[in-house]
Design a protein around this motif. Sequence first.
Motif, mmCIF file in Angstrom:
data_model
loop_
_atom_site.group_PDB
_atom_site.id
_atom_site.type_symbol
_atom_site.label_atom_id
_atom_site.label_comp_id
_atom_site.label_asym_id
_atom_site.label_seq_id
_atom_site.Cartn_x
_atom_site.Cartn_y
_atom_site.Cartn_z
ATOM 1 N N LEU A 38 0.826 -1.208 0.000
ATOM 2 C CA LEU A 38 0.000 0.000 0.000
ATOM 3 C C LEU A 38 0.863 1.262 0.000
ATOM 4 C CD1 LEU A 38 -2.848 1.217 0.209
ATOM 5 C CD2 LEU A 38 -2.610 1.086 2.679
ATOM 6 N N PHE A 39 2.006 1.194 0.681
ATOM 7 C CA PHE A 39 2.893 2.353 0.775
ATOM 8 C C PHE A 39 3.404 2.774 -0.608
ATOM 9 C CE2 PHE A 39 7.143 4.197 1.471
ATOM 10 C CZ PHE A 39 6.766 5.293 2.216
ATOM 11 N N THR A 40 3.795 1.815 -1.423
ATOM 12 C CA THR A 40 4.303 2.122 -2.760
ATOM 13 C C THR A 40 3.211 2.744 -3.626
ATOM 14 O OG1 THR A 40 5.754 0.202 -2.575
ATOM 15 C CG2 THR A 40 5.489 1.138 -4.760
ATOM 16 N N ASN A 41 2.008 2.205 -3.531
ATOM 17 C CA ASN A 41 0.895 2.756 -4.307
ATOM 18 C C ASN A 41 0.539 4.168 -3.859
ATOM 19 O OD1 ASN A 41 0.600 0.454 -5.867
ATOM 20 N ND2 ASN A 41 -0.746 -0.509 -4.377
ATOM 21 N N LEU A 42 0.558 4.400 -2.560
ATOM 22 C CA LEU A 42 0.253 5.745 -2.058
ATOM 23 C C LEU A 42 1.309 6.760 -2.490
ATOM 24 C CD1 LEU A 42 -1.073 5.080 1.555
ATOM 25 C CD2 LEU A 42 -2.362 5.839 -0.434
ATOM 26 N N ILE A 43 2.570 6.336 -2.490
ATOM 27 C CA ILE A 43 3.636 7.238 -2.934
ATOM 28 C C ILE A 43 3.441 7.595 -4.406
ATOM 29 C CG2 ILE A 43 6.125 7.390 -3.417
ATOM 30 C CD1 ILE A 43 5.516 7.772 -0.509
ATOM 31 N N TYR A 44 3.166 6.589 -5.233
ATOM 32 C CA TYR A 44 2.995 6.842 -6.677
ATOM 33 C C TYR A 44 1.793 7.746 -6.945
ATOM 34 C CZ TYR A 44 2.495 6.268 -11.657
ATOM 35 O OH TYR A 44 2.391 6.524 -12.989
ATOM 36 N N TRP A 45 0.616 7.328 -6.473
ATOM 37 C CA TRP A 45 -0.588 8.110 -6.760
ATOM 38 C C TRP A 45 -0.573 9.456 -6.040
ATOM 39 C CZ3 TRP A 45 -2.949 6.973 -10.922
ATOM 40 C CH2 TRP A 45 -3.043 5.653 -11.352
ATOM 41 N N GLY A 46 0.068 9.527 -4.874
ATOM 42 C CA GLY A 46 0.179 10.791 -4.151
ATOM 43 C C GLY A 46 1.117 11.768 -4.821
ATOM 44 N N THR A 47 1.967 11.275 -5.715
ATOM 45 C CA THR A 47 2.868 12.143 -6.463
ATOM 46 C C THR A 47 2.292 12.497 -7.827
ATOM 47 O OG1 THR A 47 4.750 11.089 -5.374
ATOM 48 C CG2 THR A 47 5.217 12.351 -7.357
ATOM 49 N N VAL A 48 1.764 11.512 -8.535
ATOM 50 C CA VAL A 48 1.321 11.709 -9.910
ATOM 51 C C VAL A 48 0.034 12.538 -10.000
ATOM 52 C CG1 VAL A 48 0.457 10.496 -11.948
ATOM 53 C CG2 VAL A 48 2.500 9.685 -10.800
ATOM 54 N N LEU A 49 -0.953 12.236 -9.193
ATOM 55 C CA LEU A 49 -2.235 12.947 -9.289
ATOM 56 C C LEU A 49 -2.126 14.442 -8.982
ATOM 57 C CD1 LEU A 49 -4.769 10.328 -7.922
ATOM 58 C CD2 LEU A 49 -4.345 11.003 -10.281
ATOM 59 N N PRO A 50 -1.396 14.863 -7.932
ATOM 60 C CA PRO A 50 -1.252 16.312 -7.729
ATOM 61 C C PRO A 50 -0.472 17.009 -8.842
ATOM 62 C CG PRO A 50 -0.779 15.172 -5.697
ATOM 63 C CD PRO A 50 -0.907 14.122 -6.764
ATOM 64 N N ILE A 51 0.482 16.307 -9.454
ATOM 65 C CA ILE A 51 1.223 16.918 -10.560
ATOM 66 C C ILE A 51 0.302 17.140 -11.751
ATOM 67 C CG2 ILE A 51 3.014 16.466 -12.293
ATOM 68 C CD1 ILE A 51 4.660 15.197 -10.057
ATOM 69 N N ILE A 52 -0.502 16.130 -12.105
ATOM 70 C CA ILE A 52 -1.433 16.268 -13.230
ATOM 71 C C ILE A 52 -2.461 17.365 -12.942
ATOM 72 C CG2 ILE A 52 -3.276 15.119 -14.510
ATOM 73 C CD1 ILE A 52 -1.677 12.530 -14.237
ATOM 74 N N LEU A 53 -3.031 17.354 -11.751
ATOM 75 C CA LEU A 53 -4.033 18.354 -11.388
ATOM 76 C C LEU A 53 -3.429 19.764 -11.336
ATOM 77 C CD1 LEU A 53 -6.990 18.721 -10.510
ATOM 78 C CD2 LEU A 53 -6.205 18.496 -8.171
ATOM 79 N N GLY A 54 -2.238 19.880 -10.777
ATOM 80 C CA GLY A 54 -1.581 21.184 -10.702
ATOM 81 C C GLY A 54 -1.246 21.744 -12.069
ATOM 82 N N CYS A 55 -0.762 20.893 -12.960
ATOM 83 C CA CYS A 55 -0.453 21.358 -14.318
ATOM 84 C C CYS A 55 -1.707 21.819 -15.043
ATOM 85 C CB CYS A 55 0.245 20.251 -15.106
ATOM 86 S SG CYS A 55 1.933 19.956 -14.564
ATOM 87 N N TYR A 56 -2.819 21.119 -14.831
ATOM 88 C CA TYR A 56 -4.066 21.534 -15.466
ATOM 89 C C TYR A 56 -4.555 22.875 -14.907
ATOM 90 C CZ TYR A 56 -8.967 21.855 -16.647
ATOM 91 O OH TYR A 56 -10.179 22.312 -17.087
ATOM 92 N N LEU A 57 -4.556 23.008 -13.595
ATOM 93 C CA LEU A 57 -5.096 24.230 -12.985
ATOM 94 C C LEU A 57 -4.220 25.449 -13.237
ATOM 95 C CD1 LEU A 57 -6.449 22.882 -9.591
ATOM 96 C CD2 LEU A 57 -7.749 23.566 -11.604
ATOM 97 N N LEU A 58 -2.915 25.262 -13.386
ATOM 98 C CA LEU A 58 -2.022 26.395 -13.613
ATOM 99 C C LEU A 58 -1.765 26.663 -15.091
ATOM 100 C CD1 LEU A 58 0.521 25.794 -10.743
ATOM 101 C CD2 LEU A 58 -1.322 27.461 -10.816
ATOM 102 N N SER A 59 -2.402 25.893 -15.974
ATOM 103 C CA SER A 59 -2.191 26.111 -17.405
ATOM 104 C C SER A 59 -2.836 27.431 -17.836
ATOM 105 C CB SER A 59 -2.755 24.947 -18.212
ATOM 106 O OG SER A 59 -4.151 24.888 -18.082
ATOM 107 N N LEU A 60 -2.329 27.968 -18.897
ATOM 108 C CA LEU A 60 -2.743 29.279 -19.376
ATOM 109 C C LEU A 60 -4.132 29.207 -19.998
ATOM 110 C CD1 LEU A 60 -1.491 32.065 -19.477
ATOM 111 C CD2 LEU A 60 -0.624 31.522 -21.728
ATOM 112 N N ASN A 61 -4.999 30.144 -19.631
ATOM 113 C CA ASN A 61 -6.363 30.163 -20.124
ATOM 114 C C ASN A 61 -6.613 31.369 -21.036
ATOM 115 O OD1 ASN A 61 -8.972 29.262 -20.371
ATOM 116 N ND2 ASN A 61 -9.689 30.275 -18.524
ATOM 117 N N LYS A 62 -6.176 32.546 -20.612
ATOM 118 C CA LYS A 62 -6.385 33.771 -21.379
ATOM 119 C C LYS A 62 -5.173 34.682 -21.247
ATOM 120 C CE LYS A 62 -11.368 33.932 -20.751
ATOM 121 N NZ LYS A 62 -12.496 34.666 -20.193
ATOM 122 N N ILE A 63 -5.038 35.560 -22.203
ATOM 123 C CA ILE A 63 -4.037 36.622 -22.151
ATOM 124 C C ILE A 63 -4.785 37.938 -22.295
ATOM 125 C CG2 ILE A 63 -2.052 37.678 -23.263
ATOM 126 C CD1 ILE A 63 -1.244 34.927 -24.235
#
Length: 77
Positions: A38-63
């Motif tokens: 469980l520890f390995t899975n939590l480390i992986y998903w706890g790292t990958v999901l915030p990176i994907i979500l953060g990149c989406y939310l901080l992506s450029l929308n308008k200028i």
Amino acid sequence: MNKEFTVSMSPFFKITTVILIILLILIGLSLSYNEKSLFTNLIYWGTVLPIILGCYLLSLNKIKVDFNNIYLISKIK
């Protein structure tokens, strides 16, 4: 003079992003299926999901262009 422009991704960037997200999810599912720790899975998903979500939310929308400034507006204000 205030002008506002929407930003869209190029087709190459869209395809590359979709491929990378699918690859990361498939690696995670494979890891979850093969690795019973469980520890390995939590480390992986706890790292990958915030990176994907953060990149989406901080992506450029308008200028927004003003006489004195240029504003880069992301998906979150």
